[in-house]
Design an enzyme around this catalytic site. Structure first.
Site: not given
Length: 609
Positions: A604, A75, A486, A27, A482, A101-102, A505
């Site tokens: 994650k 985190w 990555k 995560r 995408e 968490n939060g 442009h």
């Protein structure tokens, strides 16, 4: 974003908690900690870095022999990545201990008030403030103190709380952040992700917002913070532990890229009927009439999920002729969006817990929209807060950089577009053709994967370049975004994705000698336009890496390197063209010596704003 594990039962908690933290490592986190309450009191240990660092510190510690404990991977949101700021946190007296968490948005004001009442703070975190607030309100009943404290806070939280004065009680609560309770025989396992639960029990329930659960070894009580009793809905978890083993692969991301053919076959199984030319999506049937009559769809998500939604916009307008918009979830909720009658909002998320997407979904529902979910995690917050939806069924995705979830999202959105298109205006013959093409995709991805060594060799030629461009048109403009994402996520190379026509442009000023420019140049409606854009970059010294349709002789004349994909119906081309881009990002990260599965600063499941 980070991970919570809690346990109350009849076996030593320490080993179970550490095992749970390891299952949550994917995560994303920067430090880890554990607290165990036993006969000798509360033992706490913390470590910066990986869970292995925490394990190493525990080897030299005595204690930690209780059967009640909590653990956490952090985190950082408030305060630097230090051992002091690492969870679990306690109040000044060491009586209340919690993991969280939060984000507590009003923590600064609470900190000021609590400081005036004699509380001293050792950390920079909002979590320590919450621990002190619970201690301030504690009068012999932990559950009551937690509820009283949560009435005073604003923001998001998923918490697990211990109290030294109540050594047989674990209290957990949730608003915003995911939290599940696994129910065993005389034991409970609490976690922010089912992967930390299924090794011990397959029976679990998810806490809803503002829910609080009080656990003892022989009882469970669930209520709201306002003391209204709640009857939780029990879920049967699928044991997917075998799918989270690396096997012969070096990294989870590599494994998940190569799993895509199998994963997509599972996504499609039982949902496509080529003989009758129809799509069967049980999760949408109860609202089929409303969906067919819808006047507008809004796709919303973040990151990779947003890119899938952008492809969904093309699919819905092309195959179902329904006006469709795409919105960053983080912007949608704050700009007073216009949601008219007949609007359907489709929330796209791998985890089903993305805070921004969940908030956008709630905003749309409040304005009267029909809410759909396209998620991978069964029982997740988004799946529980939508009117209908479709699961990806691609299996657990451990690598932080999403791969098979993206192709699963695009496949599901394709089926949804065909489901609606057939009911609105698409002929059975065209639907049969598109279903046949869709069923061919897994085999064609396997052909792309056979080129892995060549893709690695091409990547090695350019891996030291610090700036890349990714360009595509139509269905493959989102694929270019995408591909750039990555590369940024795991190799830390600056990359920019854009429509190929947009390059002239402004961004064309970036082109210098040898700059890698990745063009998605498969055969399609705008193929000749893409060739012209390639010539413009090549004339300014850019090196062209083309993702092209097998057998294309023209592209070989203008590209320095070509990565081949089989021919497929244009609406399905992103499912093939994205695979070489995934592999390029993977090999770039490996060649540059980075931690592929745990890139710096990323998580994650992004459960904070």
């Amino acid at each position: 974003m980070c991970g919570i594990v809690g346990y109350i039962g009849n076996i030593p908690a320490k080993g179970l908690l550490i095992e749970g933290l390891k299952r949550l490592e994917y995560r994303g986190y920067d430090s880890a900690g554990i607290a165990v309450l036993g006969d000798q009191g509360l033992d706490v240990e913390r470590a910066v870095g990986r869970v292995a660092n925490l394990e190493a510190k525990l080897e030299s510690r005595t204690g930690f022999d209780g059967t009640l404990g909590i653990a956490h991977t952090r985190w950082a949101t408030h305060g630097a990545v230090t051992e002091t700021n690492c969870h679990p946190h306690t109040d000044n007296a060491g009586n209340i201990c919690l993991v969280h968490n939060g984000i507590i948005e009003n923590y600064a004001a609470l900190r000021t008030v609590l400081g005036e009442r004699g509380h001293e703070f050792r950390t920079e975190t909002d979590t320590e403030v919450l621990a002190c607030l619970i201690a301030e309100l504690y009068e012999g009943d932990l559950e009551s103190a937690v509820k009283a404290a949560l009435k005073e806070v604003t923001g998001a939280y998923a918490i697990a709380v211990l109290c030294t004065q109540e050594p047989d009680v674990l209290v957990c609560a949730r608003k915003g952040g995911p939290l599940m309770v696994g129910v065993g025989s005389g034991e409970y396992v609490v976690a922010s992700d089912p992967s930390a639960i299924v090794a011990h029990t397959n029976r679990a329930f998810a806490l809803d917002d503002y829910n609080v659960v009080r656990l003892t070894r022989d009882s469970i009580r669930t209520s709201t913070i306002h003391n209204k009793a709640v009857t939780p809905q029990m879920l049967q978890l699928n044991s997917e532990l075998g799918q989270v083993e690396l096997g012969s692969f070096d990294h989870y991301m590599q494994k998940e890229i190569f799993e895509q053919p199998r994963a997509l076959r599972t996504t499609l199984r039982g949902r496509v009927d080529r003989d009758e030319g129809r799509i069967v999506l049980g999760g949408l049937l109860s609202h089929a009439k409303e969906l067919v009559r819808a006047r507008k769809f809004i796709m919303t998500g973040q990151g990779t999920a947003l890119h899938a939604g952008m492809i969904g916009e093309y699919l819905f307008e092309d195959l179902a002729k329904i006006p469709t918009e795409v919105e960053y979830a983080s912007e949608f909720r704050y700009r007073n969006p216009i949601v008219e009658e007949g609007t359907v909002v489709c929330a796209i998320s791998q985890s089903g817990e993305t805070a921004d997407t969940l908030a956008a979904l709630e905003e749309a529902k409040d304005k009267g929209a029909l809410a759909l979910g396209v998620v991978n995690s069964v029982g997740s917050s988004i799946s529980r807060n939508t009117d209908a939806g479709v699961y990806l069924r691609v299996g657990p995705e451990i690598g932080v950089a999403s791969t098979k979830a993206f192709t699963g999202q695009v496949a599901v959105l394709t089926m949804m577009a065909l489901f609606l298109g057939r009911r609105r205006l698409t002929s059975v013959e065209k639907t049969k053709h598109m279903i046949a093409e869709l069923e061919s995709v897994p085999d064609k991805i396997e052909i792309v994967l056979e080129q892995a060594d060549r893709i690695k060799a091409v990547t090695e030629k350019y891996v030291q370049r610090e700036n890349w461009l990714f360009m595509g048109r139509g269905y493959n403009y989102p694929t270019a975004l995408e591909g750039a994402l990555k590369l940024k996520e795991i190799s830390y190379i600056h990359a920019e994705g854009m429509p190929a026509a947009e390059m002239k442009h402004g961004p064309i000023a970036l082109i210098n000698d040898g700059m890698p420019a990745v063009f998605i140049a498969n055969r399609g409606a705008q193929y000749t336009k893409v060739l012209a854009n390639i010539e413009e970059v090549r004339a300014r010294g850019g090196h062209i890496i083309a993702v092209a349709t097998e057998g294309d002789k023209e592209i070989e004349q203008v590209a320095h390197d070509v990565l081949w994909v089989p021919e497929v119906a244009e609406p399905l081309s992103p499912l093939l063209t994205v695979v070489p881009l995934q592999l390029m990002a993977y090999y770039a990260a490996v060649l540059r010596g980075h931690d592929v599965d745990k890139p710096r600063n990323l998580a994650k499941s992004v459960t904070v704003e």
